[in-house]
Design a protein around this motif. Sequence first.
Motif, PDB file in Angstrom:
ATOM      1  N   GLN A   1      23.637  43.846  -0.524  1.00 59.72           N
ATOM      2  CA  GLN A   1      22.831  42.958  -0.608  1.00 59.72           C
ATOM      3  C   GLN A   1      22.565  42.110   0.620  1.00 59.72           C
ATOM      4  O   GLN A   1      23.480  41.523   1.150  1.00 59.72           O
ATOM      5  N   VAL A   2      21.461  41.875   1.115  1.00 58.32           N
ATOM      6  CA  VAL A   2      21.081  41.260   2.144  1.00 58.32           C
ATOM      7  C   VAL A   2      21.175  39.562   1.926  1.00 58.32           C
ATOM      8  O   VAL A   2      20.677  39.273   0.971  1.00 58.32           O
ATOM      9  N   GLN A   3      21.629  39.176   2.829  1.00 56.71           N
ATOM     10  CA  GLN A   3      21.932  37.615   2.868  1.00 56.71           C
ATOM     11  C   GLN A   3      21.342  36.894   4.178  1.00 56.71           C
ATOM     12  O   GLN A   3      21.835  37.449   5.276  1.00 56.71           O
ATOM     13  N   LEU A   4      20.809  35.859   3.987  1.00 58.67           N
ATOM     14  CA  LEU A   4      20.222  35.074   5.308  1.00 58.67           C
ATOM     15  C   LEU A   4      20.727  33.808   4.867  1.00 58.67           C
ATOM     16  O   LEU A   4      20.342  33.110   3.862  1.00 58.67           O
ATOM     17  N   VAL A   5      21.832  33.233   5.761  1.00 59.32           N
ATOM     18  CA  VAL A   5      22.193  31.822   5.386  1.00 59.32           C
ATOM     19  C   VAL A   5      22.161  30.887   6.370  1.00 59.32           C
ATOM     20  O   VAL A   5      22.498  31.207   7.655  1.00 59.32           O
ATOM     21  N   GLU A   6      21.276  29.737   6.295  1.00 59.15           N
ATOM     22  CA  GLU A   6      20.838  28.877   7.381  1.00 59.15           C
ATOM     23  C   GLU A   6      22.033  27.739   7.479  1.00 59.15           C
ATOM     24  O   GLU A   6      22.631  27.503   6.338  1.00 59.15           O
ATOM     25  N   ASN A 105       5.059  41.708   6.212  1.00 58.56           N
ATOM     26  CA  ASN A 105       5.694  40.811   5.413  1.00 58.56           C
ATOM     27  C   ASN A 105       7.307  40.483   5.902  1.00 58.56           C
ATOM     28  O   ASN A 105       7.797  41.409   6.538  1.00 58.56           O
ATOM     29  N   TYR A 106       7.607  39.383   5.397  1.00 53.33           N
ATOM     30  CA  TYR A 106       9.166  39.240   5.471  1.00 53.33           C
ATOM     31  C   TYR A 106       9.440  39.526   4.022  1.00 53.33           C
ATOM     32  O   TYR A 106       9.317  38.589   3.065  1.00 53.33           O
ATOM     33  N   ASP A 107      10.669  40.244   4.056  1.00 50.82           N
ATOM     34  CA  ASP A 107      11.234  40.675   2.867  1.00 50.82           C
ATOM     35  C   ASP A 107      12.344  39.954   2.205  1.00 50.82           C
ATOM     36  O   ASP A 107      12.590  39.827   0.933  1.00 50.82           O
ATOM     37  N   TYR A 108      13.018  39.142   3.332  1.00 56.38           N
ATOM     38  CA  TYR A 108      14.270  38.621   2.818  1.00 56.38           C
ATOM     39  C   TYR A 108      14.020  37.083   3.420  1.00 56.38           C
ATOM     40  O   TYR A 108      13.733  36.950   4.315  1.00 56.38           O
ATOM     41  N   TRP A 109      14.789  36.170   2.532  1.00 57.01           N
ATOM     42  CA  TRP A 109      14.575  34.837   2.872  1.00 57.01           C
ATOM     43  C   TRP A 109      15.812  34.168   2.562  1.00 57.01           C
ATOM     44  O   TRP A 109      16.691  34.574   1.525  1.00 57.01           O
TER      45      TRP A 109
END
Length: 119
Positions: A1-6, A105-109
């Motif tokens: 599972q892709v995760q992007l954490v700011e 497109n950007y697929d993950y946010w």
Amino acid sequence: QVQLVESGGGLVQAGGSLRLSCAASGRTFSNYRLGWFRQAPGKEREFVAGITWRGGNTYYADSVKGRFTISRDNAKNTVYLQMNSLKFEDTAVYYCAAGPYSSRNYDYWGQGTQVTVSS
């Protein structure tokens, strides 16, 4: 599972600096570009800066050129946005996003981090 954490958002006075971080996980990003977007209250989300994961090519919105710098640390799977000379109009929620080279497109946010610049 892709995760992007700011992380790294906060309150800063005009003219000050902040550095945002985006920790990416869940897949290999070698064929991806990572980007920062922002959305201010009552406004549409807008592109801020982007970087290609493999070559490190960077691109910026005109409104932030010369003030913001995007970079990446491949070993840490992290993308940064160094923001200098901040202005009141930079106030927004900042989002990290990832998209493949093959698509516009950007697929993950990520979930976003608030940046507030006081005048």
